[in-house]
Scaffold this active site. Structure first.
Site, PDB file in Angstrom:
ATOM      1  N   THR A 127     -17.324  18.656  -3.006  1.00  0.00           N
ATOM      2  CA  THR A 127     -18.451  18.752  -2.082  1.00  0.00           C
ATOM      3  C   THR A 127     -18.874  20.202  -1.872  1.00  0.00           C
ATOM      4  O   THR A 127     -18.071  21.119  -2.057  1.00  0.00           O
ATOM      5  CB  THR A 127     -18.043  18.121  -0.729  1.00  0.00           C
ATOM      6  N   ASP A 128     -20.123  20.380  -1.416  1.00  0.00           N
ATOM      7  CA  ASP A 128     -20.576  21.733  -1.065  1.00  0.00           C
ATOM      8  C   ASP A 128     -19.885  22.243   0.197  1.00  0.00           C
ATOM      9  O   ASP A 128     -19.893  23.448   0.467  1.00  0.00           O
ATOM     10  CB  ASP A 128     -22.115  21.757  -0.901  1.00  0.00           C
ATOM     11  N   GLU A 129     -19.290  21.329   0.971  1.00  0.00           N
ATOM     12  CA  GLU A 129     -18.710  21.742   2.253  1.00  0.00           C
ATOM     13  C   GLU A 129     -17.525  22.687   2.097  1.00  0.00           C
ATOM     14  O   GLU A 129     -17.151  23.375   3.046  1.00  0.00           O
ATOM     15  CB  GLU A 129     -18.285  20.514   3.078  1.00  0.00           C
TER      16      GLU A 129
ATOM     17  N   TYR B  39     -11.841  17.817   7.049  1.00  0.00           N
ATOM     18  CA  TYR B  39     -12.303  17.155   5.814  1.00  0.00           C
ATOM     19  C   TYR B  39     -12.485  18.178   4.699  1.00  0.00           C
ATOM     20  O   TYR B  39     -11.940  18.025   3.601  1.00  0.00           O
ATOM     21  CB  TYR B  39     -13.627  16.412   6.074  1.00  0.00           C
TER      22      TYR B  39
ATOM     23  N   LYS C  81     -10.606  18.731   1.042  1.00  0.00           N
ATOM     24  CA  LYS C  81     -11.301  18.716  -0.255  1.00  0.00           C
ATOM     25  C   LYS C  81     -11.055  20.040  -0.998  1.00  0.00           C
ATOM     26  O   LYS C  81     -10.836  20.055  -2.216  1.00  0.00           O
ATOM     27  CB  LYS C  81     -12.808  18.496  -0.071  1.00  0.00           C
TER      28      LYS C  81
HETATM   29  P1  NAD Z   1     -16.947   6.698   0.555  1.00  0.00           P
HETATM   30  O1  NAD Z   1     -16.174   6.966   1.801  1.00  0.00           O
HETATM   31  O2  NAD Z   1     -18.167   5.861   0.611  1.00  0.00           O
HETATM   32  O3  NAD Z   1     -15.977   6.034  -0.552  1.00  0.00           O
HETATM   33  C1  NAD Z   1     -14.653   6.453  -0.766  1.00  0.00           C
HETATM   34  C2  NAD Z   1     -13.965   5.376  -1.595  1.00  0.00           C
HETATM   35  O4  NAD Z   1     -12.622   5.809  -1.876  1.00  0.00           O
HETATM   36  C3  NAD Z   1     -13.850   4.027  -0.895  1.00  0.00           C
HETATM   37  O5  NAD Z   1     -14.175   2.980  -1.781  1.00  0.00           O
HETATM   38  C4  NAD Z   1     -12.372   3.947  -0.495  1.00  0.00           C
HETATM   39  O6  NAD Z   1     -11.885   2.616  -0.415  1.00  0.00           O
HETATM   40  C5  NAD Z   1     -11.727   4.728  -1.615  1.00  0.00           C
HETATM   41  N1  NAD Z   1     -10.422   5.303  -1.262  1.00  0.00           N
HETATM   42  C6  NAD Z   1     -10.111   6.013  -0.158  1.00  0.00           C
HETATM   43  N2  NAD Z   1      -8.817   6.368  -0.178  1.00  0.00           N
HETATM   44  C7  NAD Z   1      -8.304   5.906  -1.333  1.00  0.00           C
HETATM   45  C8  NAD Z   1      -7.024   5.970  -1.949  1.00  0.00           C
HETATM   46  N3  NAD Z   1      -6.001   6.597  -1.346  1.00  0.00           N
HETATM   47  N4  NAD Z   1      -6.842   5.394  -3.149  1.00  0.00           N
HETATM   48  C9  NAD Z   1      -7.858   4.729  -3.759  1.00  0.00           C
HETATM   49  N5  NAD Z   1      -9.092   4.621  -3.218  1.00  0.00           N
HETATM   50  C10 NAD Z   1      -9.312   5.207  -2.026  1.00  0.00           C
HETATM   51  O7  NAD Z   1     -17.262   8.131  -0.048  1.00  0.00           O
HETATM   52  P2  NAD Z   1     -18.532   8.644  -0.861  1.00  0.00           P
HETATM   53  O8  NAD Z   1     -19.547   9.116   0.095  1.00  0.00           O
HETATM   54  O9  NAD Z   1     -18.867   7.660  -1.896  1.00  0.00           O
HETATM   55  O10 NAD Z   1     -17.883   9.941  -1.530  1.00  0.00           O
HETATM   56  C11 NAD Z   1     -17.198   9.847  -2.777  1.00  0.00           C
HETATM   57  C12 NAD Z   1     -16.666  11.222  -3.139  1.00  0.00           C
HETATM   58  O11 NAD Z   1     -17.756  12.156  -3.201  1.00  0.00           O
HETATM   59  C13 NAD Z   1     -15.683  11.798  -2.112  1.00  0.00           C
HETATM   60  O12 NAD Z   1     -14.677  12.469  -2.819  1.00  0.00           O
HETATM   61  C14 NAD Z   1     -16.529  12.772  -1.296  1.00  0.00           C
HETATM   62  O13 NAD Z   1     -15.715  13.809  -0.817  1.00  0.00           O
HETATM   63  C15 NAD Z   1     -17.493  13.255  -2.347  1.00  0.00           C
HETATM   64  N6  NAD Z   1     -18.810  13.712  -1.853  1.00  0.00           N
HETATM   65  C16 NAD Z   1     -19.565  12.912  -1.028  1.00  0.00           C
HETATM   66  C17 NAD Z   1     -20.833  13.341  -0.629  1.00  0.00           C
HETATM   67  C18 NAD Z   1     -21.711  12.478   0.260  1.00  0.00           C
HETATM   68  O14 NAD Z   1     -22.780  12.928   0.655  1.00  0.00           O
HETATM   69  N7  NAD Z   1     -21.333  11.256   0.571  1.00  0.00           N
HETATM   70  C19 NAD Z   1     -21.328  14.564  -1.064  1.00  0.00           C
HETATM   71  C20 NAD Z   1     -20.536  15.356  -1.906  1.00  0.00           C
HETATM   72  C21 NAD Z   1     -19.279  14.913  -2.296  1.00  0.00           C
HETATM   73  O1  TDX Z   2     -24.446  10.679  14.467  1.00  0.00           O
HETATM   74  C1  TDX Z   2     -24.656  11.714  13.803  1.00  0.00           C
HETATM   75  N1  TDX Z   2     -25.462  12.678  14.327  1.00  0.00           N
HETATM   76  C2  TDX Z   2     -25.729  13.847  13.700  1.00  0.00           C
HETATM   77  O2  TDX Z   2     -26.463  14.701  14.225  1.00  0.00           O
HETATM   78  C3  TDX Z   2     -24.075  11.951  12.512  1.00  0.00           C
HETATM   79  C4  TDX Z   2     -23.177  10.922  11.884  1.00  0.00           C
HETATM   80  C5  TDX Z   2     -24.356  13.128  11.884  1.00  0.00           C
HETATM   81  N2  TDX Z   2     -25.144  14.067  12.464  1.00  0.00           N
HETATM   82  C6  TDX Z   2     -25.385  15.339  11.760  1.00  0.00           C
HETATM   83  C7  TDX Z   2     -24.136  16.073  11.309  1.00  0.00           C
HETATM   84  C8  TDX Z   2     -24.569  16.752  10.045  1.00  0.00           C
HETATM   85  O3  TDX Z   2     -25.177  18.011  10.343  1.00  0.00           O
HETATM   86  O4  TDX Z   2     -26.068  15.013  10.545  1.00  0.00           O
HETATM   87  C9  TDX Z   2     -25.632  15.829   9.463  1.00  0.00           C
HETATM   88  C10 TDX Z   2     -25.112  14.932   8.349  1.00  0.00           C
HETATM   89  O5  TDX Z   2     -23.929  14.328   8.830  1.00  0.00           O
HETATM   90  P1  TDX Z   2     -23.056  13.318   7.905  1.00  0.00           P
HETATM   91  O6  TDX Z   2     -23.934  12.242   7.420  1.00  0.00           O
HETATM   92  O7  TDX Z   2     -21.828  12.974   8.675  1.00  0.00           O
HETATM   93  O8  TDX Z   2     -22.736  14.258   6.650  1.00  0.00           O
HETATM   94  P2  TDX Z   2     -22.010  15.685   6.530  1.00  0.00           P
HETATM   95  O9  TDX Z   2     -21.117  15.943   7.659  1.00  0.00           O
HETATM   96  O10 TDX Z   2     -23.079  16.707   6.230  1.00  0.00           O
HETATM   97  O11 TDX Z   2     -21.112  15.418   5.215  1.00  0.00           O
HETATM   98  C11 TDX Z   2     -21.653  14.681   4.104  1.00  0.00           C
HETATM   99  O12 TDX Z   2     -22.046  15.528   3.056  1.00  0.00           O
HETATM  100  C12 TDX Z   2     -21.039  16.196   2.340  1.00  0.00           C
HETATM  101  C13 TDX Z   2     -20.635  13.673   3.574  1.00  0.00           C
HETATM  102  O13 TDX Z   2     -20.232  12.832   4.632  1.00  0.00           O
HETATM  103  C14 TDX Z   2     -19.450  14.366   2.952  1.00  0.00           C
HETATM  104  O14 TDX Z   2     -18.551  13.414   2.394  1.00  0.00           O
HETATM  105  C15 TDX Z   2     -19.943  15.261   1.872  1.00  0.00           C
HETATM  106  O15 TDX Z   2     -18.889  15.988   1.343  1.00  0.00           O
END
Ligand code: NAD
Ligand code: TDX
Length: 365
Positions: free
Chosen positions: A134-136, A160, A164
């Site tokens: 992630t960019d975080e 988190y 990562k």
């Molecule tokens: P998500 O929470 O929707 O899905 C995570 C999946 O991993 C789920 O299906 C869960 O059951 C599975 N999982 C969790 N723990 C596990 C374990 N111990 N063994 C096997 N499976 C397990 O997450 P997402 O949003 O799809 O993110 C996927 C990946 O991308 C993550 O690594 C996250 O850090 C990264 N990522 C997400 C975002 C975003 O905006 N959502 C952005 C950048 C990177």
């Molecule tokens: O109820 C809310 N109110 C609010 O203001 C929630 C859930 C979020 N927010 C804000 C927090 C963040 O600035 O919105 C922004 C986005 O929040 P999230 O959807 O929780 O995402 P973020 O924390 O930015 O992280 C996401 O992007 C990077 C993904 O959840 C991560 O898994 C990924 O790595």
């Protein structure tokens, strides 16, 4: 030629999109997923009945299970999406984040390395381990700073992102120490169908139509760089096929928006497609609530490397893709019913019970 790809965390939001694309491309996919609160087989509906798809329930930290999957499926690649992914949950407790993101990833690397070392030279050379990050991990930017590049220093601020960052370092160490052919991708905020409704966009859509408050943390001026999930998964496919071993690739949407802008966009779409009977805007439901502790102000990603080296471009433009996303949540009530279960209601209560101390939009004005 079709590839065998082991996708961990493939029942989650991004993983399931990647799996569907890969099955459509006629690759064989084995999903290994623990099906936590965020993982749902319904996310894989489009390919559940394909002969190209198989599923192994379980944990990336279960060495025996992973070793069996490797031996039987003989993957050409592993793509590791498995993670605890929600920042707010990591603030309540980091335990699961350490267990899966840190220890689980390290165990997955170790099991993979042991198996990979025993492969024939050609299979060994062909193999890839792509870790989804992630960019975080880069921390937070000021309003005017340049976007993160692959050379930006790691400075995680939430439990988190710390977990990562730690997993990324283990991936790097397995490349440097054992020569395991690894790749890392660092992507910005994804949006699209099937995102668990704890995250900003689906939470706002579903709260809005249930006549609930739209909780904005702090001022709502924090900025995220939004990318449509299919564009992210297309970049991952290119990284897997053409990326340089041991490298990291940043992926971003070049679409920086404040949280408040995002919520207003969503409300505008809803006002148009399902206007409220009293004629008011959904934006009246906005509530400013206590800020997220350690809330990163801004993320922005410089995607030059993935564009120039691998020829990636994002295909979707934000207004249309956001509209498509909002409509998807409105049109898929069976999906929302399935994922918004008792666990989900408990989470909402734990995270948002404190609405009393919030200020409504009208009060703020
Ligand atoms: P998500 O929470 O929707 O899905 C995570 C999946 O991993 C789920 O299906 C869960 O059951 C599975 N999982 C969790 N723990 C596990 C374990 N111990 N063994 C096997 N499976 C397990 O997450 P997402 O949003 O799809 O993110 C996927 C990946 O991308 C993550 O690594 C996250 O850090 C990264 N990522 C997400 C975002 C975003 O905006 N959502 C952005 C950048 C990177
Ligand atoms: O109820 C809310 N109110 C609010 O203001 C929630 C859930 C979020 N927010 C804000 C927090 C963040 O600035 O919105 C922004 C986005 O929040 P999230 O959807 O929780 O995402 P973020 O924390 O930015 O992280 C996401 O992007 C990077 C993904 O959840 C991560 O898994 C990924 O790595």
């Amino acid at each position: 030629m079709s590839r065998n790809i082991l996708v961990t965390g493939g029942a989650g939001f991004i993983g399931s999109c990647f799996v569907v694309q890969q099955v459509e491309a006629r690759n064989n996919v084995l999903v290994l997923d623990k099906l936590t609160y965020a993982g749902h087989l319904v996310n894989l509906e489009p390919c559940l009945h394909s002969s190209k798809f198989s599923f192994a329930p379980g944990d990336i930290g279960d060495a025996e299970l992973v070793a069996r999957c490797l031996k039987e499926f003989r993957p050409d690649a592993i793509v590791n999406f498995a993670a605890e992914s929600h920042v707010d949950r990591s603030i309540h407790s980091a335990e699961d984040f350490v267990r899966t993101n840190v220890l689980g990833t390290e165990q997955l690397l170790r099991t993979t390395k042991d198996w990979w070392q025993g492969l024939e030279p050609e299979a060994k050379k062909k193999f890839r381990f792509l870790h989804i990050s992630t960019d975080e991990v880069y921390g937070s930017l000021d309003k005017n700073s340049a976007p993160f590049t692959e050379n930006s220093p790691y400075a995680p601020n939430s439990p988190y992102s710390a977990s990562k960052a730690s997993s990324d370092f283990f991936v790097r160490s397995y490349f440097k120490t054992y020569g395991l052919p690894t790749l890392i991708s660092n992507c910005s905020n994804n949006y699209g169908p099937r995102q668990y409704p704890e995250k900003l966009i689906p939470l706002m859509v579903l709260n809005a139509v249930s006549n609930k408050p739209l909780p904005i943390y702090g001022t709502g001026l924090n900025i995220r760089d939004w990318i449509y999930v299919e564009d992210h998964c297309e970049a991952l496919d290119l990284i897997l096929s053409k990326g340089r071993m041991g490298e990291s690739y940043n992926i971003g949407g070049e679409c920086e928006k404040s949280n408040l802008e995002i919520v207003y966009f969503i409300c505008e779409i809803l006002d148009e497609v399902i206007p409220k009977s009293d004629g008011t805007s959904y934006s009246r439901q906005i509530k400013f609530v206590a800020d997220r502790p350690g809330h990163d102000f801004r993320y922005a990603i410089d995607s030059t490397r993935v564009k120039k080296e691998l020829g990636w471009t994002s295909r979707h433009c934000f207004p249309e893709a956001l509209r498509k996303t909002v409509l998807w949540y409105l049109d898929n009530s069976e999906w929302t019913k399935q994922v918004m279960d008792e666990d989900y209601r408990k989470w909402l209560h734990q995270q948002y019970q404190d609405f009393d101390s919030s200020k409504s939009m009208e009060q703020k004005d």
